[in-house]
Design a protein around this motif. Structure first.
Motif, PDB file in Angstrom:
ATOM      1  N   ILE A  42       0.847  -1.200   0.000  1.00  0.00           N
ATOM      2  CA  ILE A  42       0.000   0.000   0.000  1.00  0.00           C
ATOM      3  C   ILE A  42       0.882   1.250   0.000  1.00  0.00           C
ATOM      4  O   ILE A  42       0.636   2.196  -0.743  1.00  0.00           O
ATOM      5  CB  ILE A  42      -0.965  -0.005   1.201  1.00  0.00           C
ATOM      6  CG1 ILE A  42      -2.049  -1.071   1.000  1.00  0.00           C
ATOM      7  CG2 ILE A  42      -1.611   1.370   1.389  1.00  0.00           C
ATOM      8  CD1 ILE A  42      -2.927  -1.311   2.218  1.00  0.00           C
ATOM      9  N   GLU A  45       2.270   2.142  -3.234  1.00  0.00           N
ATOM     10  CA  GLU A  45       1.212   2.541  -4.164  1.00  0.00           C
ATOM     11  C   GLU A  45       1.002   1.527  -5.291  1.00  0.00           C
ATOM     12  O   GLU A  45       0.823   1.889  -6.451  1.00  0.00           O
ATOM     13  CB  GLU A  45       1.488   3.937  -4.731  1.00  0.00           C
ATOM     14  CG  GLU A  45       1.497   5.001  -3.667  1.00  0.00           C
ATOM     15  CD  GLU A  45       1.762   6.388  -4.208  1.00  0.00           C
ATOM     16  OE1 GLU A  45       2.037   6.537  -5.411  1.00  0.00           O
ATOM     17  OE2 GLU A  45       1.689   7.332  -3.406  1.00  0.00           O
ATOM     18  N   SER A  47      -1.181  -0.821  -7.459  1.00  0.00           N
ATOM     19  CA  SER A  47      -2.578  -0.665  -7.860  1.00  0.00           C
ATOM     20  C   SER A  47      -3.412  -1.920  -7.638  1.00  0.00           C
ATOM     21  O   SER A  47      -4.570  -1.849  -7.251  1.00  0.00           O
ATOM     22  CB  SER A  47      -2.672  -0.297  -9.339  1.00  0.00           C
ATOM     23  OG  SER A  47      -1.990   0.894  -9.580  1.00  0.00           O
ATOM     24  N   LYS A  66      -7.419  -1.153   6.660  1.00  0.00           N
ATOM     25  CA  LYS A  66      -6.401  -0.439   5.885  1.00  0.00           C
ATOM     26  C   LYS A  66      -6.941   0.145   4.587  1.00  0.00           C
ATOM     27  O   LYS A  66      -6.544   1.231   4.172  1.00  0.00           O
ATOM     28  CB  LYS A  66      -5.227  -1.375   5.554  1.00  0.00           C
ATOM     29  CG  LYS A  66      -4.408  -1.790   6.736  1.00  0.00           C
ATOM     30  CD  LYS A  66      -3.789  -0.642   7.464  1.00  0.00           C
ATOM     31  CE  LYS A  66      -2.585  -0.105   6.775  1.00  0.00           C
ATOM     32  NZ  LYS A  66      -1.866   0.919   7.518  1.00  0.00           N
ATOM     33  N   ILE A  67      -7.841  -0.577   3.930  1.00  0.00           N
ATOM     34  CA  ILE A  67      -8.305  -0.149   2.612  1.00  0.00           C
ATOM     35  C   ILE A  67      -9.644   0.564   2.687  1.00  0.00           C
ATOM     36  O   ILE A  67      -9.879   1.522   1.964  1.00  0.00           O
ATOM     37  CB  ILE A  67      -8.367  -1.361   1.662  1.00  0.00           C
ATOM     38  CG1 ILE A  67      -6.956  -1.910   1.472  1.00  0.00           C
ATOM     39  CG2 ILE A  67      -8.985  -0.979   0.323  1.00  0.00           C
ATOM     40  CD1 ILE A  67      -6.883  -3.230   0.824  1.00  0.00           C
ATOM     41  N   GLY A  68     -10.509   0.123   3.583  1.00  0.00           N
ATOM     42  CA  GLY A  68     -11.819   0.750   3.730  1.00  0.00           C
ATOM     43  C   GLY A  68     -12.596   0.718   2.440  1.00  0.00           C
ATOM     44  O   GLY A  68     -12.704  -0.311   1.780  1.00  0.00           O
ATOM     45  N   SER A  69     -13.112   1.859   2.036  1.00  0.00           N
ATOM     46  CA  SER A  69     -13.916   1.928   0.807  1.00  0.00           C
ATOM     47  C   SER A  69     -13.109   2.493  -0.358  1.00  0.00           C
ATOM     48  O   SER A  69     -13.673   2.844  -1.387  1.00  0.00           O
ATOM     49  CB  SER A  69     -15.163   2.777   1.052  1.00  0.00           C
ATOM     50  OG  SER A  69     -14.775   4.090   1.399  1.00  0.00           O
ATOM     51  N   ASN A  70     -11.806   2.596  -0.202  1.00  0.00           N
ATOM     52  CA  ASN A  70     -10.962   3.092  -1.284  1.00  0.00           C
ATOM     53  C   ASN A  70     -11.010   2.157  -2.487  1.00  0.00           C
ATOM     54  O   ASN A  70     -11.106   0.944  -2.340  1.00  0.00           O
ATOM     55  CB  ASN A  70      -9.502   3.228  -0.834  1.00  0.00           C
ATOM     56  CG  ASN A  70      -9.333   4.266   0.242  1.00  0.00           C
ATOM     57  OD1 ASN A  70     -10.121   5.195   0.350  1.00  0.00           O
ATOM     58  ND2 ASN A  70      -8.317   4.100   1.055  1.00  0.00           N
ATOM     59  N   VAL A  71     -10.913   2.721  -3.660  1.00  0.00           N
ATOM     60  CA  VAL A  71     -10.916   1.935  -4.887  1.00  0.00           C
ATOM     61  C   VAL A  71      -9.548   1.281  -5.087  1.00  0.00           C
ATOM     62  O   VAL A  71      -9.452   0.146  -5.534  1.00  0.00           O
ATOM     63  CB  VAL A  71     -11.288   2.819  -6.093  1.00  0.00           C
ATOM     64  CG1 VAL A  71     -11.150   2.055  -7.384  1.00  0.00           C
ATOM     65  CG2 VAL A  71     -12.690   3.374  -5.937  1.00  0.00           C
ATOM     66  N   LEU A  72      -8.486   2.000  -4.765  1.00  0.00           N
ATOM     67  CA  LEU A  72      -7.143   1.448  -4.917  1.00  0.00           C
ATOM     68  C   LEU A  72      -6.471   1.341  -3.572  1.00  0.00           C
ATOM     69  O   LEU A  72      -6.649   2.217  -2.724  1.00  0.00           O
ATOM     70  CB  LEU A  72      -6.300   2.344  -5.841  1.00  0.00           C
ATOM     71  CG  LEU A  72      -6.720   2.356  -7.293  1.00  0.00           C
ATOM     72  CD1 LEU A  72      -5.845   3.326  -8.075  1.00  0.00           C
ATOM     73  CD2 LEU A  72      -6.657   0.983  -7.916  1.00  0.00           C
ATOM     74  N   ARG A  98     -17.503  -2.124  -4.256  1.00  0.00           N
ATOM     75  CA  ARG A  98     -16.603  -1.071  -3.780  1.00  0.00           C
ATOM     76  C   ARG A  98     -16.143  -0.185  -4.938  1.00  0.00           C
ATOM     77  O   ARG A  98     -16.044   1.023  -4.814  1.00  0.00           O
ATOM     78  CB  ARG A  98     -15.401  -1.708  -3.098  1.00  0.00           C
ATOM     79  CG  ARG A  98     -14.568  -0.692  -2.331  1.00  0.00           C
ATOM     80  CD  ARG A  98     -13.460  -1.346  -1.560  1.00  0.00           C
ATOM     81  NE  ARG A  98     -12.329  -1.474  -2.448  1.00  0.00           N
ATOM     82  CZ  ARG A  98     -11.417  -2.428  -2.375  1.00  0.00           C
ATOM     83  NH1 ARG A  98     -11.510  -3.352  -1.469  1.00  0.00           N
ATOM     84  NH2 ARG A  98     -10.424  -2.464  -3.214  1.00  0.00           N
TER      85      ARG A  98
END
Length: 106
Positions: A42, A45, A47, A66-72, A98
């Motif tokens: 992460i 970065e 993808s 860690k990622i939650g609702s993030n797309v990447l 998501r």
């Protein structure tokens, strides 16, 4: 961005992906190793992170935190050499929800 695709998994799975051209890989044996590998990817970065289902199941809460609702990064779960896991939820359906914000129904 160092790489757009990486793999987290057991030695056999990672080796197969390396032979297929994936350059960034993390062989993990413990949940702590998997969490550290996820953090590192992460931070770099990456993808797309491919992770085996068994490892993902073991660190599911940590991944969601860690990622939650993030797309990447996009997390793609694959079976390892023991085959697919029996699960109550569909990780691919959750990924689609998501990314595009819509739940796919059968």
């Amino acid at each position: 961005m160092k790489s757009s695709v990486a793999i987290i998994g057991d030695l056999d799975t990672v080796t197969g992906f390396q032979l297929g051209g994936v350059k960034v890989s993390k062989v993990v044996e413990t949940n702590e190793d998997a969490e550290n590998a996820l953090d590192e990817l992460i931070n770099d970065e990456v993808s797309i992170i491919i992770i085996t289902e068994n490892i993902a199941d073991n660190i599911r809460k940590y991944m969601e935190k860690k990622i939650g609702s993030n797309v990447l990064p996009m997390i793609i779960e694959i079976p390892d050499k023991s085959g697919p896991s029996d699960r109550e939820s569909d990780p691919m359906g959750e990924l689609i929800k998501r990314v595009i914000g819509v739940e796919m129904v059968k």
